[in-house]
Design a protein around this motif. Sequence first.
Motif: not given
Length: 219
Positions: A158-160, A166-167, A191-192
């Motif tokens: 995962x990117x930052x 997600x958090x 999209x993310x």
Amino acid sequence: MTTVLIADDQPLQRFGFRMLLESQDDMTVVGEAANGAEAVRATAELHPDIVLMDVRMPGLDGIEATRRIVAAGGRTRVLILTTFDLDEYAYSGLRAGASGFLVKDAQPEELLSGIRAVATGDAVVAPSLTRRLLDAYVHHLPAAADPDPSPDSRLAALTDRETEILRVMGRGWTNTEIAERLHLAESTVKTHVGRILSKTGSRDRVQAVILAYDTKLVG
């Protein structure tokens, strides 16, 4: 047209759900089941888009029925129904592969929108239960032996920005809330979210939320 199978051991409850769903132009009830075993058999025969699954039923309960339906690998998705005093059952249902859960005293429009969301591949988590349900689970997790554990491998790709999203997904934020609070276009958020599901191997949004708790991304 979204096809729905209603699984509930209460005839009046099934009747009420049927009346509500059949009043919609885009939904139809293809069958009913009074217990988990019937739900599994009917799903195999009818291949509904959605199973509206009660948790507590005689014989095979809704959790095990959900597990068997999901394990069969079909396109049917399960929406768990629970009550406020059955949080642990709802969590077990999500673990079994359900695409979401709602409380039985939800407003009719909430139930309908939840079914539509799950039918389109999204997932639904009752806002009133999200924190309480998952926090209760986290509080029963054993304490980690390593005070500074290595990052979970499922999060490594995962990117930052994806980790951040997600958090907040784990905190119960909807795509709209994420877009507004993080100043992103909602299409960008979608999209993310799609990339997060793909990279972490999560079946849907609910499984990603569970992952966020499992990996202590949310606590």
